[in-house]
Design an enzyme around this catalytic site. Structure first.
Site, PDB file in Angstrom:
ATOM      1  N   ASN A  51       0.807  -1.224   0.000  1.00 35.41           N
ATOM      2  CA  ASN A  51       0.000   0.000   0.000  1.00 35.41           C
ATOM      3  C   ASN A  51       0.839   1.272   0.000  1.00 35.41           C
ATOM      4  O   ASN A  51       0.370   2.316  -0.428  1.00 35.41           O
ATOM      5  CB  ASN A  51      -0.943  -0.003   1.203  1.00 35.41           C
ATOM      6  N   SER A 105     -11.286  -5.052   0.182  1.00 36.03           N
ATOM      7  CA  SER A 105     -11.983  -3.971   0.882  1.00 36.03           C
ATOM      8  C   SER A 105     -12.675  -3.071  -0.142  1.00 36.03           C
ATOM      9  O   SER A 105     -12.039  -2.606  -1.094  1.00 36.03           O
ATOM     10  CB  SER A 105     -10.967  -3.155   1.680  1.00 36.03           C
ATOM     11  N   HIS A 123     -13.853   0.005  -0.046  1.00 38.17           N
ATOM     12  CA  HIS A 123     -13.587   1.446  -0.171  1.00 38.17           C
ATOM     13  C   HIS A 123     -12.299   1.777  -0.922  1.00 38.17           C
ATOM     14  O   HIS A 123     -11.948   2.938  -1.087  1.00 38.17           O
ATOM     15  CB  HIS A 123     -13.624   2.142   1.204  1.00 38.17           C
ATOM     16  N   CYS A 130       2.396   9.035  11.658  1.00 33.40           N
ATOM     17  CA  CYS A 130       2.547  10.068  12.679  1.00 33.40           C
ATOM     18  C   CYS A 130       1.903   9.569  13.966  1.00 33.40           C
ATOM     19  O   CYS A 130       0.736   9.270  13.987  1.00 33.40           O
ATOM     20  CB  CYS A 130       1.778  11.284  12.189  1.00 33.40           C
TER      21      CYS A 130
HETATM   22  N1  PLP Z   1      -4.604  -4.037   3.757  1.00 35.20           N
HETATM   23  C1  PLP Z   1      -4.093  -3.082   2.962  1.00 35.20           C
HETATM   24  C2  PLP Z   1      -2.978  -3.421   2.041  1.00 35.20           C
HETATM   25  C3  PLP Z   1      -4.614  -1.788   2.991  1.00 35.20           C
HETATM   26  O1  PLP Z   1      -4.091  -0.844   2.209  1.00 35.20           O
HETATM   27  C4  PLP Z   1      -5.678  -1.492   3.886  1.00 35.20           C
HETATM   28  C5  PLP Z   1      -6.225  -0.122   3.995  1.00 35.20           C
HETATM   29  O2  PLP Z   1      -5.504   0.849   3.994  1.00 35.20           O
HETATM   30  C6  PLP Z   1      -6.179  -2.534   4.687  1.00 35.20           C
HETATM   31  C7  PLP Z   1      -5.629  -3.787   4.595  1.00 35.20           C
HETATM   32  C8  PLP Z   1      -7.318  -2.306   5.639  1.00 35.20           C
HETATM   33  O3  PLP Z   1      -8.540  -2.192   4.975  1.00 35.20           O
HETATM   34  P1  PLP Z   1      -9.809  -1.505   5.701  1.00 35.20           P
HETATM   35  O4  PLP Z   1      -9.539  -0.046   5.729  1.00 35.20           O
HETATM   36  O5  PLP Z   1     -10.977  -1.865   4.846  1.00 35.20           O
HETATM   37  O6  PLP Z   1      -9.905  -2.122   7.062  1.00 35.20           O
END
Ligand code: PLP
Length: 387
Positions: free
Chosen positions: A151, A199, A201, A325
């Site tokens: 991410n 996910s 969103h 942060c």
């Molecule tokens: N895993 C990764 C790689 C993510 O980028 C995120 C969200 O930033 C998550 C898990 C968590 O997802 P959620 O915000 O739906 O709990």
């Protein structure tokens, strides 16, 4: 001033068609999907339609999809579910040193419950070597969990190769595909995964809804205890509007994916090149080619990511930094440190993530504004003075 949003990896706006699809399920079709009268059955039907759409997006069977309250829950469910169901076989779990907190913190939790966790290193691009996975497997290994794409830096991992390693060793394989589903092709059979987290969103669906793909026959204990929803795999009354929205987002993503990935790759590369041409001592983080089509992550010497962010914010640009942060301290990104960056470089990181509503003009504006921001910050930087 019209704002420019370049933090699509953090969350995406809900697609107007997704909102439209969800709305009736707040008011008209509000029944409890477990109720056996017409209102409940209609809601139940909507969930099953959404399940088919989500399954199609990742090449799965609909009965292999369990809806959850987001990506974090899907990760927790996968890891704890497999760990506790297979304890009698072994207590060893393999993961990487650059996973999302949802996996990292679950591993830490399991570590305190008697499981042994191997955190594999990554190379300078953030790539996990499939051979290192093979070498880490012992007769006690019950699960491998490696993310599909990171991410922060956008690096895409060699999941299909790791999948083959896992299959040969007959070890369950989970991937966190929260950043890839709906953006690049994801096929659970091609990747050879037994469990996959998603996910809504992150693909123009609503927040607070996700799913875990569970390959038929995978042994895992439920994570939520209560009612018998989701075929006894996830208790709690279903988030019907959210699930409908997820289904719609999945349906919209599929036909557009290739073209959109191509468009974003073009914009991404223009932004990387443009920043490199205009700012000296700037370094691209993550793999130059094996990266998400929408991810630009750079480290800029002698400046802090947070300061750049705040200054870009004043110019109407929303971006992100690799460093988290906390209230008492500024911790540099553990992902960048794992990739071998120095603390200074990790502190100077900046992430732009592009999406459906990013235009060429947005990129031009970032390229116009950024050099001035960096020059201003460097003029005040003690690191620059010492250089
Ligand atoms: N895993 C990764 C790689 C993510 O980028 C995120 C969200 O930033 C998550 C898990 C968590 O997802 P959620 O915000 O739906 O709990």
């Amino acid at each position: 001033m019209e704002r420019i949003y370049l933090d699509y990896a953090a969350t995406t706006p809900v697609h107007p068609e997704v909102t439209k699809a969800m709305l009736p399920y707040f008011t008209e079709v509000f029944g409890n999907p477990s109720s056996i009268y017409a209102d409940g059955l209609e809601a139940k039907e909507a969930i099953e339609e959404a399940r088919v759409k989500v399954a199609k997006l990742i090449g799965a069977r609909d009965e292999e999809i369990v809806f959850t309250g987001g990506g974090t829950e899907a990760d927790n469910f996968a890891l704890e579910g497999v760990a506790f169901a297979n304890e009698s076989k072994g207590n060893h779990i393999i993961t990487s040193s650059i996973e999302h907190h949802a996996v990292m913190e679950t591993c830490k939790f399991l570590g305190k419950r008697g499981f042994k966790i191997t955190y594999l290193p990554v190379n300078e691009y953030g790539i996990v070597d499939p051979d290192s996975v093979r070498k880490a497997i012992t007769d006690k290994t019950i699960l491998i969990s490696i993310m599909h794409a990171n991410n922060e830096v956008g690096t895409i991992e060699p999941i299909a190769e790791i999948g083959r390693v896992a299959q040969e060793a007959k070890v369950y394989f989970h991937t966190d595909a929260v950043q890839t589903v709906g953006h690049i092709p994801v096929d659970v059979n091609e990747l050879g995964v037994d469990l996959l987290s998603m996910s809504a969103h992150k693909l123009y669906g609503p927040k607070g809804v996700g799913a875990l793909y569970i390959r038929k026959g995978t042994k895992l204990t439920p994570f939520m205890h209560g009612g018998d929803q989701e075929r006894n795999r996830r208790a709690s009354t279903e988030n019907v509007p959210g699930i409908v929205g997820f289904g719609k987002a999945a349906e919209l993503a599929l036909p557009e994916m290739d073209q959109e990935a191509q468009r974003l790759t073009g914009l991404r590369d223009r932004l990387i090149k443009g920043l490199q041409e205009r700012i000296d001592r700037i370094h691209l983080n993550g793999h130059p080619a094996n990266r998400l089509p929408n991810n630009v992550n750079v480290s800029i010497d002698f400046v802090e990511g947070e300061s750049i962010l705040l200054n870009l914010d004043l110019e109407g640009i929303s971006a992100s930094t690799g460093s988290a942060c906390t209230s008492s301290s500024l911790e540099p990104s553990f992902v960048l440190l794992a990739m071998g960056l120095s603390h200074e470089q990790a502190h100077g990181s900046l992430r732009f993530t592009l999406g459906k509503w990013t235009t060429e003009e947005d990129i031009n504006r970032v390229l116009e504004v950024s050099p001035g921001v960096i020059t201003k910050l460097r003029a005040m930087s003690p690191l620059m003075k010492n250089y």
